[in-house]
Design a protein around this motif. Structure first.
Motif, PDB file in Angstrom:
ATOM      1  N   LEU A 163       0.853  -1.277   0.076  1.00 47.06           N
ATOM      2  CA  LEU A 163       0.157   0.022  -0.141  1.00 47.06           C
ATOM      3  C   LEU A 163       0.954   1.344   0.007  1.00 47.06           C
ATOM      4  N   GLY A 164       2.148   1.133   0.348  1.00 48.39           N
ATOM      5  CA  GLY A 164       2.991   2.166   0.306  1.00 48.39           C
ATOM      6  C   GLY A 164       2.780   3.330   1.340  1.00 48.39           C
ATOM      7  N   HIS A 165       3.676   4.224   1.446  1.00 47.37           N
ATOM      8  CA  HIS A 165       3.829   4.967   2.451  1.00 47.37           C
ATOM      9  C   HIS A 165       2.556   6.048   2.429  1.00 47.37           C
ATOM     10  N   GLY A 166       2.252   6.658   3.649  1.00 37.49           N
ATOM     11  CA  GLY A 166       1.126   7.395   3.680  1.00 37.49           C
ATOM     12  C   GLY A 166      -0.411   6.548   3.791  1.00 37.49           C
ATOM     13  N   ALA A 167      -0.228   5.219   3.789  1.00 40.13           N
ATOM     14  CA  ALA A 167      -1.377   4.365   3.874  1.00 40.13           C
ATOM     15  C   ALA A 167      -2.100   4.568   5.117  1.00 40.13           C
ATOM     16  N   GLU A 168      -1.323   4.644   6.032  1.00 38.51           N
ATOM     17  CA  GLU A 168      -1.793   4.612   7.665  1.00 38.51           C
ATOM     18  C   GLU A 168      -2.854   5.715   7.346  1.00 38.51           C
ATOM     19  N   GLU A 169      -2.650   6.851   6.890  1.00 40.33           N
ATOM     20  CA  GLU A 169      -3.683   7.965   7.058  1.00 40.33           C
ATOM     21  C   GLU A 169      -4.941   7.851   6.299  1.00 40.33           C
ATOM     22  N   SER A 170      -4.829   6.968   5.440  1.00 40.86           N
ATOM     23  CA  SER A 170      -5.953   6.822   4.195  1.00 40.86           C
ATOM     24  C   SER A 170      -6.672   5.581   4.456  1.00 40.86           C
ATOM     25  N   LEU A 171      -6.185   4.526   4.973  1.00 40.79           N
ATOM     26  CA  LEU A 171      -6.835   3.269   5.064  1.00 40.79           C
ATOM     27  C   LEU A 171      -7.134   3.048   6.460  1.00 40.79           C
ATOM     28  N   GLN A 172      -8.338   2.976   6.491  1.00 40.37           N
ATOM     29  CA  GLN A 172      -9.016   2.899   7.904  1.00 40.37           C
ATOM     30  C   GLN A 172      -9.726   1.259   7.876  1.00 40.37           C
ATOM     31  N   ASP A 173      -9.262   0.365   7.313  1.00 43.59           N
ATOM     32  CA  ASP A 173      -9.803  -0.924   7.331  1.00 43.59           C
ATOM     33  C   ASP A 173      -8.809  -1.988   7.075  1.00 43.59           C
ATOM     34  N   GLY A 174      -8.760  -3.055   7.794  1.00 43.49           N
ATOM     35  CA  GLY A 174      -7.971  -4.228   7.526  1.00 43.49           C
ATOM     36  C   GLY A 174      -8.741  -5.424   7.115  1.00 43.49           C
ATOM     37  N   MET A 175      -8.108  -6.599   7.064  1.00 47.49           N
ATOM     38  CA  MET A 175      -8.711  -7.761   6.674  1.00 47.49           C
ATOM     39  C   MET A 175      -8.851  -8.855   7.668  1.00 47.49           C
ATOM     40  N   ASP A 176      -9.898  -9.487   8.026  1.00 46.17           N
ATOM     41  CA  ASP A 176     -10.225 -10.461   9.043  1.00 46.17           C
ATOM     42  C   ASP A 176      -9.988 -11.737   8.273  1.00 46.17           C
ATOM     43  N   MET A 177      -9.421 -12.840   9.116  1.00 45.20           N
ATOM     44  CA  MET A 177      -9.163 -14.000   8.287  1.00 45.20           C
ATOM     45  C   MET A 177      -8.811 -15.092   9.177  1.00 45.20           C
ATOM     46  N   SER A 178      -8.785 -16.258   9.099  1.00 44.95           N
ATOM     47  CA  SER A 178      -8.396 -17.231   9.800  1.00 44.95           C
ATOM     48  C   SER A 178      -7.475 -18.189   9.175  1.00 44.95           C
ATOM     49  N   LEU A 179      -6.548 -18.847   9.391  1.00 42.56           N
ATOM     50  CA  LEU A 179      -5.556 -19.716   8.577  1.00 42.56           C
ATOM     51  C   LEU A 179      -5.395 -20.920   9.383  1.00 42.56           C
ATOM     52  N   VAL A 180      -5.356 -21.915   8.760  1.00 40.40           N
ATOM     53  CA  VAL A 180      -5.060 -23.158   9.500  1.00 40.40           C
ATOM     54  C   VAL A 180      -4.061 -24.199   8.761  1.00 40.40           C
ATOM     55  N   ILE A 181      -3.379 -24.644   9.363  1.00 31.15           N
ATOM     56  CA  ILE A 181      -2.401 -25.782   8.740  1.00 31.15           C
ATOM     57  C   ILE A 181      -2.729 -27.083   9.414  1.00 31.15           C
ATOM     58  N   ILE A 182      -2.897 -28.130   8.772  1.00 33.89           N
ATOM     59  CA  ILE A 182      -3.160 -29.569   9.280  1.00 33.89           C
ATOM     60  C   ILE A 182      -2.096 -30.288   8.989  1.00 33.89           C
ATOM     61  N   ASN A 183      -1.290 -30.941   9.985  1.00 34.46           N
ATOM     62  CA  ASN A 183      -0.163 -31.731   9.848  1.00 34.46           C
ATOM     63  C   ASN A 183      -0.780 -33.111  10.056  1.00 34.46           C
ATOM     64  N   LYS A 184      -0.934 -33.966   8.851  1.00 37.75           N
ATOM     65  CA  LYS A 184      -1.446 -35.483   8.989  1.00 37.75           C
ATOM     66  C   LYS A 184      -0.555 -36.421   9.533  1.00 37.75           C
ATOM     67  N   LYS A 185       0.584 -35.859   9.731  1.00 43.01           N
ATOM     68  CA  LYS A 185       1.496 -36.948  10.427  1.00 43.01           C
ATOM     69  C   LYS A 185       1.575 -36.811  11.875  1.00 43.01           C
ATOM     70  N   THR A 186       1.326 -35.731  12.283  1.00 42.47           N
ATOM     71  CA  THR A 186       1.327 -35.378  13.918  1.00 42.47           C
ATOM     72  C   THR A 186       0.006 -35.462  14.436  1.00 42.47           C
ATOM     73  N   ASN A 187      -1.156 -35.310  13.445  1.00 38.60           N
ATOM     74  CA  ASN A 187      -2.418 -35.079  13.744  1.00 38.60           C
ATOM     75  C   ASN A 187      -2.665 -33.818  14.695  1.00 38.60           C
ATOM     76  N   LYS A 188      -2.059 -32.864  14.052  1.00 39.36           N
ATOM     77  CA  LYS A 188      -2.027 -31.420  14.959  1.00 39.36           C
ATOM     78  C   LYS A 188      -2.680 -30.370  14.089  1.00 39.36           C
ATOM     79  N   LEU A 189      -3.221 -29.596  14.463  1.00 34.41           N
ATOM     80  CA  LEU A 189      -3.944 -28.507  13.632  1.00 34.41           C
ATOM     81  C   LEU A 189      -3.221 -27.193  14.282  1.00 34.41           C
ATOM     82  N   ASN A 190      -2.561 -26.312  13.260  1.00 36.61           N
ATOM     83  CA  ASN A 190      -2.056 -25.081  13.869  1.00 36.61           C
ATOM     84  C   ASN A 190      -3.254 -23.931  13.186  1.00 36.61           C
ATOM     85  N   TYR A 191      -3.419 -23.202  14.055  1.00 34.58           N
ATOM     86  CA  TYR A 191      -4.567 -22.019  13.757  1.00 34.58           C
ATOM     87  C   TYR A 191      -3.789 -20.887  14.271  1.00 34.58           C
ATOM     88  N   SER A 192      -4.262 -19.758  13.432  1.00 31.89           N
ATOM     89  CA  SER A 192      -4.038 -18.337  13.717  1.00 31.89           C
ATOM     90  C   SER A 192      -5.032 -17.504  13.052  1.00 31.89           C
TER      91      SER A 192
END
Length: 185
Positions: free
Chosen positions: A41-70
Motif C-alpha cells: 500500500l506504500g507510505h501514507g497508507a496509514e492515514e488513508s486506510l481505515q480498514d484491515g482484513m479479517d481471516m483465519s488460517l489453519v495448517i493441518i499436519n497429517k503426520k502429527t495429527n495437529k492443527l495449527n491455527y491463527s
C-alpha cells in the motif's frame, strides 16, 4: 483488499513451501501477509486506510495429527468428542488499521482426530440482519446451528446453513460476503 491479500498470500505460502516447509506456521504467514500488505500500500497508507482484513488460517499436519491455527478477528470452531470448542482469534486485522498494531499473531495448536470437525467462516453469516432489519443472527446462534447439525453429512450441513440464512434474512438484502468452510477429519 481481498484481491491483494489473496495474491500476497499465494506468494508467501509458495515461497515458504519452497524454502522450508517444516518452519511454516499459521501465525508467521499472517505476520508476513500483514507486512506485505502494508508495504504494497506504500507510505501514507496509514492515514488513508481505515480498514484491515479479517481471516483465519489453519495448517493441518497429517503426520502429527495437529492443527495449527491463527486468526485475525475471526475465530475457528472445532467440534471434538461431541463438544464445541472455539479457538479465539487475535483482536487485530491483517493489514493496516486505525488501531496501531505492534503485536504478532499467535499460533494455537490442537490435537485432532478422526471425526473431529473444523469450521472456518467469515463474519457475514452471523452479522446478517433478519427480516425486521434490527437484529443480527449472532455468533451464539451461528455456533448453535453448527453444533446442532454436526452429525449430518457436510452436504446436508451446507443445505441447512443456506436454508436457515434465507429464512432468517427474508427480504432483507445480504450485507456482506458469506463463507463457511467445514472440514471433517
Amino acid at each position: 483488499m481481498s484481491m491483494l491479500g489473496i495474491s500476497l498470500l499465494n506468494q508467501i505460502v509458495n515461497q515458504e513451501l519452497y524454502e522450508n516447509v517444516e518452519l511454516l506456521s499459521a501465525a508467521e504467514i499472517l505476520n508476513k501477509l500483514r507486512k506485505a500488505i502494508i508495504q504494497s500500500l506504500g507510505h501514507g497508507a496509514e492515514e488513508s486506510l481505515q480498514d484491515g482484513m479479517d481471516m483465519s488460517l489453519v495448517i493441518i499436519n497429517k503426520k502429527t495429527n495437529k492443527l495449527n491455527y491463527s486468526g485475525a478477528y475471526t475465530p475457528l470452531i472445532l467440534i471434538k468428542n461431541d463438544k464445541l470448542i472455539t479457538l479465539k482469534a487475535d483482536r487485530m486485522p491483517v493489514g493496516y488499521h486505525y488501531i496501531k498494531i505492534s503485536d504478532d499473531f499467535k499460533n494455537q495448536y490442537v490435537e485432532i482426530a478422526k471425526n473431529d470437525f473444523i469450521y472456518l467462516f467469515s463474519d457475514g453469516y452471523q452479522d446478517q440482519f433478519g427480516e425486521d432489519g434490527t437484529q443480527k443472527f449472532s455468533p451464539q446462534a451461528f455456533r448453535s446451528l453448527i453444533f446442532e447439525n454436526r452429525n449430518l453429512p457436510m452436504k446436508n450441513q451446507r443445505q441447512i446453513l443456506e436454508e436457515n440464512l434465507d429464512k432468517w434474512k427474508g427480504s432483507c438484502r445480504q450485507l456482506d460476503d458469506i463463507i463457511v468452510i467445514g472440514i471433517k477429519i
